[in-house]
Design a protein around this motif. Structure first.
Motif, PDB file in Angstrom:
ATOM      1  N   ILE A  32     -20.574   9.737  25.877  1.00  0.00           N
ATOM      2  CA  ILE A  32     -19.366  10.576  25.897  1.00  0.00           C
ATOM      3  C   ILE A  32     -19.276  11.375  27.201  1.00  0.00           C
ATOM      4  CG2 ILE A  32     -19.195  10.694  23.382  1.00  0.00           C
ATOM      5  CD1 ILE A  32     -20.140  13.563  23.469  1.00  0.00           C
ATOM      6  N   VAL A  33     -18.038  11.691  27.573  1.00  0.00           N
ATOM      7  CA  VAL A  33     -17.816  12.388  28.852  1.00  0.00           C
ATOM      8  C   VAL A  33     -18.166  13.873  28.720  1.00  0.00           C
ATOM      9  CG1 VAL A  33     -16.054  10.779  29.621  1.00  0.00           C
ATOM     10  CG2 VAL A  33     -15.367  12.796  28.322  1.00  0.00           C
ATOM     11  N   ASP A  34     -18.420  14.509  29.854  1.00  0.00           N
ATOM     12  CA  ASP A  34     -18.902  15.895  29.864  1.00  0.00           C
ATOM     13  C   ASP A  34     -18.020  16.853  29.076  1.00  0.00           C
ATOM     14  OD1 ASP A  34     -21.040  15.141  31.276  1.00  0.00           O
ATOM     15  OD2 ASP A  34     -20.368  15.949  33.214  1.00  0.00           O
ATOM     16  N   GLU A  35     -16.701  16.631  29.181  1.00  0.00           N
ATOM     17  CA  GLU A  35     -15.769  17.525  28.508  1.00  0.00           C
ATOM     18  C   GLU A  35     -15.969  17.446  26.981  1.00  0.00           C
ATOM     19  OE1 GLU A  35     -11.093  17.405  28.012  1.00  0.00           O
ATOM     20  OE2 GLU A  35     -11.760  17.040  30.077  1.00  0.00           O
ATOM     21  N   GLN A  36     -16.143  16.207  26.479  1.00  0.00           N
ATOM     22  CA  GLN A  36     -16.387  16.030  25.047  1.00  0.00           C
ATOM     23  C   GLN A  36     -17.741  16.628  24.657  1.00  0.00           C
ATOM     24  OE1 GLN A  36     -15.931  11.735  24.884  1.00  0.00           O
ATOM     25  NE2 GLN A  36     -13.977  11.935  23.816  1.00  0.00           N
ATOM     26  N   VAL A  38     -18.396  19.346  21.741  1.00  0.00           N
ATOM     27  CA  VAL A  38     -19.317  19.095  20.627  1.00  0.00           C
ATOM     28  C   VAL A  38     -20.316  20.255  20.491  1.00  0.00           C
ATOM     29  CG1 VAL A  38     -21.328  17.637  20.064  1.00  0.00           C
ATOM     30  CG2 VAL A  38     -19.108  16.576  20.504  1.00  0.00           C
ATOM     31  N   LEU A  39     -20.866  20.684  21.621  1.00  0.00           N
ATOM     32  CA  LEU A  39     -21.859  21.767  21.571  1.00  0.00           C
ATOM     33  C   LEU A  39     -21.212  23.079  21.144  1.00  0.00           C
ATOM     34  CD1 LEU A  39     -24.105  21.036  24.691  1.00  0.00           C
ATOM     35  CD2 LEU A  39     -24.323  20.201  22.354  1.00  0.00           C
ATOM     36  N   GLU A  40     -19.990  23.302  21.609  1.00  0.00           N
ATOM     37  CA  GLU A  40     -19.295  24.538  21.255  1.00  0.00           C
ATOM     38  C   GLU A  40     -19.011  24.582  19.748  1.00  0.00           C
ATOM     39  OE1 GLU A  40     -15.868  25.385  23.800  1.00  0.00           O
ATOM     40  OE2 GLU A  40     -15.035  26.523  22.101  1.00  0.00           O
ATOM     41  N   ILE A  41     -18.564  23.452  19.205  1.00  0.00           N
ATOM     42  CA  ILE A  41     -18.270  23.406  17.764  1.00  0.00           C
ATOM     43  C   ILE A  41     -19.556  23.578  16.950  1.00  0.00           C
ATOM     44  CG2 ILE A  41     -17.436  21.937  15.864  1.00  0.00           C
ATOM     45  CD1 ILE A  41     -15.586  20.564  17.974  1.00  0.00           C
ATOM     46  N   ALA A  42     -20.607  22.884  17.376  1.00  0.00           N
ATOM     47  CA  ALA A  42     -21.870  22.975  16.636  1.00  0.00           C
ATOM     48  C   ALA A  42     -22.385  24.419  16.638  1.00  0.00           C
ATOM     49  CB  ALA A  42     -22.904  22.031  17.246  1.00  0.00           C
TER      50      ALA A  42
END
Ligand code: ATP
Ligand code: MG
Length: 376
Positions: free
Chosen positions: A224-228, A232-236
């Motif tokens: 996955i690209v850096d933006e995704q 993902v990390l922000e949501i987690a």
């Protein structure tokens, strides 16, 4: 801090409990496993096995008495069991965090309350609930039992409201969620550790392939690209903070062909998609679980090598043992078996990690080794 020499309790005797036990014992802790099955992967290697149900108060009192801290490997431990233990000793994750993750309706409501996107869903508790959404639900869908599902069990694909009626009846009308079936571009997950003071450390995001609802392979680094990755990390982190979580946990994500990132589910424990950490990270997710439980600082989560993890289900056994020689003669392969006696179809028996210079090489070796080891 709870230091080596102390005794740690584990509720649940499956493979996750076993790998926790190994990590804890390696670090010098004693481990007591509470698990109803006489012959469980964790129970057979623990310093002590209390063979009792998760609701046996005398057994729980004994566990609390003997242990300096208690954790779990299984989200279906009754939250009341954890609250009972919490009154007596250190317990992570909390009964509160567990109760938010053991029922899919409650879990989705919690995730939605954080303004995190989910696949469109509706709770189904009666046939009237099906009538109410029959004309408006964005089919195709999957009906999932709200409780006690794992590895795709208790799930049916539904293309019409009629299919939902049939599937709901087949599940004896237990509480369910009806979830839109997403066109998946890929699936990823992240395992993280959150400390009592709220510090979060992330293992590298993993890319997962499921077959028939069961995890088949995990590849790291993911594509996955850096933006995704950042999303993902922000949501987690939002989810872990929202749960006031202390310990190691995972969040599974869908990435749709439209590029939407949707949270799928939370695992309040180490996760199958984090098994690559056993051989490919500075610290494993199980050592991290020990560290968080004991109030130690987080270990280093850095990846040491590209890796592909392949799950070994009972299907691989056929009528005899798989050809372990083929797998073990290739030095890139790291085998982990869970000590389960009976190899049933769909049952997780073990996994192997393939370590190589690139994901492409690891993947090639993984595919060839998996094919070659299948029993005749
Ligand atoms: P586990 O807890 O072992 O991960 P589970 O039984 O809780 O599994 P889910 O994570 O809900 O199951 O689903 C298992 C897999 O089935 C997903 O990883 C995905 O591959 C597929 N799946 C589930 N729901 C959907 C959906 N709404 N759209 C597309 N695919 C889905
Ligand atoms: Mg899942």
């Amino acid at each position: 801090m709870i230091l080596p020499g102390a005794t740690l309790g584990m509720l649940g005797g499956g493979q996750l409990g076993r790998m926790f036990t190994t990590a804890a014992q390696t670090m010098g802790y004693k481990v007591i496993v509470l698990e109803p099955d006489v012959n469980s992967p964790a129970g057979i290697i623990a310093d002590q096995h209390i063979c009792a149900s998760y609701t046996d108060e005398a057994a729980l009192a004994q566990l609390a008495e003997l242990c300096d801290a208690i954790t779990t490997e299984f989200e279906n431990i009754p939250a009341t069991t954890l609250s009972y233990l919490e009154a007596k000793t250190v317990v992570h994750p909390s009964s509160q965090a567990l109760s938010l993750t053991q029922n899919r309706v409650v879990e989705k409501e919690f995730i939605a309350s954080l303004e995190v996107n989910l696949a469109p869903y509706v709770a189904i508790r009666s046939t009237e609930d099906i009538d109410a959404i029959a004309d408006s639900f964005p089919f195709p869908a999957i009906l999932k039992a709200a409780s006690f599902g794992y590895d795709g069990k208790g799930q049916s694909v539904c293309d019409t409201a009629e299919d939902v009626r049939t599937a709901f009846a087949a599940l004896n009308q237990v509480e369910c969620v009806l979830e839109q079936r997403i066109n998946l571009e890929r699936e990823v997950s992240t395992v993280l550790a959150r400390s009592e003071s709220g510090e979060i450390s992330f293992f590298p995001v993993a890319e997962n392939v499921h077959i028939n609802g069961i995890l088949h392979s995990t590849t790291v680094p993911s594509s996955i690209v850096d933006e995704q990755l950042d999303d993902v990390l922000e949501i987690a982190a939002k989810i872990a903070n929202g749960l006031a979580y202390v310990g190691t946990m995972a969040v599974e994500f869908f990435i749709s062909v439209e590029g939407d990132i949707l949270a799928n589910e939370i695992a309040p424990r180490p996760h199958n998609s984090g098994h690559f950490t056993l051989d490919a990270c500075e610290t494993s997710q199980f050592e991290q679980q020990v560290r968080m439980l004991c109030g130690l600082p987080s270990g280093n989560c850095d990846l040491t090598t590209p890796v592909v993890m392949i799950n070994l289900l009972g299907d691989v056994w056929g009528n005899s043992q798989p050809h372990w020689n083929v797998l073990l003669c290739q030095s890139e392969n790291k085998l982990h078996l869970y000590g389960k006696k009976e190899a049933r179809a769909g049952r997780k028996m073990g996994h192997f990690n393939v370590l190589a210079d690139t994901v492409e090489q690891a993947s090639e070796i993984a595919v060839a080794s998996f094919k070659a080891l299948q029993a005749d």
